[in-house]
Design an enzyme around this catalytic site. Structure first.
Site: not given
Ligand code: NAP
Length: 679
Positions: A254, A293
């Site tokens: 997602e 999101c």
């Molecule tokens: P993110 O940086 O991609 O982080 C999301 C999750 O992934 C966090 O728990 C992060 O952990 C983890 N993560 C990061 N690098 C990783 C790796 N190499 N391996 C495994 N896990 C890893 O995203 P965000 O900035 O927190 O969230 C914002 C984004 O999420 C926006 O683009 C938004 O559109 C999207 N979003 C989508 C939805 C949906 O339902 N489609 C819902 C909410 C948000 P750490 O925090 O420890 O780095």
């Protein structure tokens, strides 16, 4: 220091970890580290302890646990609200996350009982006959995988994000390892701690990884599932992981999404739909400070209305109070972190390549009861894009930012929506059914959910941005291609569907549901005389024959008022291409069948609550002779009740042995008879 719950105990890292700042004040809320955490042991624990314990439970038992958990968490929600304010959430925002999360547990608890069997497998569709003789059949079924569900969540919904994945996974028989995003992990930890303390879930069903997931995916294999919510960038990293590329680990994504809302060409500024559109955009910009999101990033409006829309949006945004989310008058809190604000400012700068800011200043905002610099505060920002602008379809500002774009025709509006390359949700505000159909069909291939909003739906509408447990959440393309929720769909999605082939008796034994063609047990005792405890799948009775006379048909027509010509007018009935003469009413056949199979004296059968899959297969003509075979197909005791459901296979045949009607009869049967005896 936040702790992880791993392999049956709370683990605290031995270093200082990284500080997690309060979104409002910048003060440290907690520290985060998972140094020294044994990820392999977590995966092993899930597979060897949690998984078997969950899979030992039936769907109904799992559902009951989810309900208990939801009640317990709901009773203590105020403590979570206090912590949630530190993530920058207003009370309204916290409601979406916290109540939304607990509501999702309730919803899955209800669905689990109502729509899944009290069993550990789920049948999918009907029996497929694979040979002429009916001795070789096929049946699809879903089984639980002996794996683990790793759930990696984004920072914006620390409670809902976890529970919307946990509930379907638990029902599906999968143990979960939850990995919250760093910024707001303290709220997730608080909820998980309460869940673990409650002892409601079996040990190993839920583990928490507070800190880095580095190395976790290396431990996963073909029976495991990773449910990821977050940025497209991280999704790309996970997609390229060897466990996913070569190891067979399933990945659900997602990711980000440039959702749109389209104002229909039929709407004028005087229509209620105009106000609904404006309210929708402002709400989606400001709830969770736009860190959703599903928020509306692109407001797509008819060219002629862009001025009026921008004026209305600007006026409404000017009324938004930004500040400390704990203060009652505040409409919008800060973003989750200063880093997040920096990223949104960069995104706005990129959008300015082809759009003009018409409301808000990305660098300045007036805030109530807070320090605008120490906290991650940002003004709502509205932009208006030039025709053909590329950035609004490409750049995701994950904050209180939206861009107004104009369209010239419905096709143009649909094409603009599609330029987002796949979104979670699109909305259309219109009162014109033709517009609704054309645009919905145009939007649907690009969206996981489409909201059509008008004055009729408005009062009860849950809004553009709210994913609902009963509806699918997820979108194609850029949105990640994943699918979550959608009621039982979200559960089955995590299970393995297998086509099983075999004889009727084998399928009955495997599925626990009587399969046509398998052994029928006919005894002297009528099955209606047996309590639920004594009944067995396959118990059966065959009725005596009965001739259906012209008088029967005439009487039924007269008595019910169903004087349709095929039952009453010989000449007209003779010309009917299907009947060629007077035929019995289908409902007469079913009614006569009930009279044939019933054992009328008071007994364990308490009520008939319906029929399923009724089909009239061959017309019953005057003086045909019918008989009925009734066989116990499925027995489902109801927990907390002294009765259960019995589904009976009913086949009515004529004198030539042809089936004239087939259906399932649904009854409630007492667990013991006389009631209360022996229980
Ligand atoms: P993110 O940086 O991609 O982080 C999301 C999750 O992934 C966090 O728990 C992060 O952990 C983890 N993560 C990061 N690098 C990783 C790796 N190499 N391996 C495994 N896990 C890893 O995203 P965000 O900035 O927190 O969230 C914002 C984004 O999420 C926006 O683009 C938004 O559109 C999207 N979003 C989508 C939805 C949906 O339902 N489609 C819902 C909410 C948000 P750490 O925090 O420890 O780095």
């Amino acid at each position: 220091m936040l702790e992880s719950y791993a392999a049956g105990r709370w683990f605290r890292a031995d270093d200082d970890g990284e500080p997690l700042p309060d979104a409002v004040t910048g003060a440290e809320v907690a520290r985060l580290s998972s140094r020294g955490l044994d990820l392999r042991a977590m995966v092993d624990h899930a597979r060897t302890v949690g998984g078997p314990a969950v899979r030992d439970l039936t769907f109904h038992q799992r559902a009951a646990m989810l309900k208990e958990l939801a009640k317990l968490l709901m009773a203590e929600k105020e403590g979570f609200y206090a912590l949630s304010a530190r993530t920058g959430a207003t009370r309204r925002d916290s409601g979406v996350d916290i109540d939304g999360g607990f509501g999702t547990l309730f919803s899955y608890a209800g669905k689990g009982v109502r729509e899944l069997p009290d069993d550990t497998i789920v049948l999918d569709g009907g029996v497929e006959r694979l040979g002429r003789g009916g001795t070789f059949l096929g049946q699809h079924l879903h089984t639980s995988r002996p794996g683990v569900a790793v759930q990696i969540n984004a920072f914006n919904f620390p409670v809902w994000g976890m529970l919307e994945k946990l509930a379907p996974a638990f029902l599906a028989g999968l143990p979960s390892i939850v990995k919250p995003a760093a910024q707001t992990a303290y709220l997730t930890e608080a909820v998980v701690r309460r869940v673990i303390e409650s002892g409601v879930l079996p040990e190993g069903a839920l583990q928490l990884l507070s800190g880095s997931p580095r190395g976790l995916l290396d431990e996963l294999g073909e029976q495991d599932f990773v449910g990821f919510t977050g940025s497209a960038h991280t999704a790309g990293v996970l997609r390229a992981h060897p466990s996913v590329v070569r190891g067979g680990t399933r990945l659900g994504v997602e990711a980000d999404s440039l959702n749109c809302s389209i104002l229909g060409p039929d709407v004028t500024p005087d229509d209620p739909e105009f106000d609904l559109f404006v309210t929708g955009v402002v709400t989606e910009m400001t709830v969770k400070a736009g860190q959703k999101c599903t928020a509306i990033r692109r407001a797509i409006v008819p060219e002629a209305l862009s001025g009026a829309v921008v004026d209305a949006l600007t006026a409404r945004l000017a009324e938004v109070t930004v500040g400390d989310p704990a203060v009652e008058d505040v409409d919008m809190g800060p973003l989750a972190s200063l880093d997040q604000r920096r990223e949104v400012r960069e995104a706005v700068a990129a959008l300015r390549g082809s759009a003009e800011v018409v409301f808000g200043d990305p660098e300045r905002v007036t805030v109530l009861d807070a320090d605008a610099e120490r906290g991650a505060f940002l003004s709502p920002i509205l932009l208006e894009a030039a025709a053909g602008a590329p950035e609004p379809h490409d750049v995701e500002p994950f904050g209180p930012v939206s861009t107004v774009l104009t369209y010239s025709s419905l096709d143009d509006a649909i094409a603009l929506a599609a330029r987002g390359r796949g979104s979670l949700v699109g909305s259309l505000v219109t009162h014109d059914p033709q517009v609704a159909r054309a645009v919905t069909i145009g939007l649907a291939p690009w969206h996981g959910r489409v909201l059509v909003l008008d004055r009729t739906a408005a009062a009860e509408s849950t809004g553009h941005g709210s994913p609902l447990p009963v509806l699918v959440h997820g979108g194609p393309g850029r949105a990640g291609g994943g699918e979550e929720l959608g009621g039982v769909r979200g559960v089955l999605h995590l299970m393995q569907r297998t086509a099983v082939q075999g004889s009727p008796d084998m399928l009955t034994a495997i599925t626990g549901r009587w399969t046509p063609g398998s052994h029928r047990r006919v005894e002297d005792t009528h099955p209606f005389r047996k309590s639920l405890t004594d009944l067995r799948v396959g118990d059966s009775t065959t009725s005596a024959p009965r001739r259906v006379t012209r008088a029967d048909i005439a009487h039924f027509a007269d008595f019910t008022g169903d004087t349709f010509y095929a039952h009453t007018d010989p000449r007209a009935a003779a010309e009917n291409p299907l009947f060629g003469g007077i035929v019995a009413h289908g409902y007469l056949v079913v009614s006569l069948a009930a009279g044939l199979f019933v054992d009328p004296a008071p007994g364990p059968v308490l009520a008939n609550f319906g029929v399923d899959d009724l089909r009239f297969r061959t017309p019953v003509k005057v003086d045909d002779t019918i008989a009925v075979a009734l066989t116990v197909k499925q027995i489902t005791p109801r927990a907390n009740a002294d009765h259960g459901e019995v589904r009976w296979d009913a086949v009515v045949t004529n004198q030539a042995g042809e089936p004239v009607a087939t259906y399932d009869v649904l009854t409630l049967v007492a667990k013991s008879w006389p009631r209360g005896a022996g229980v």
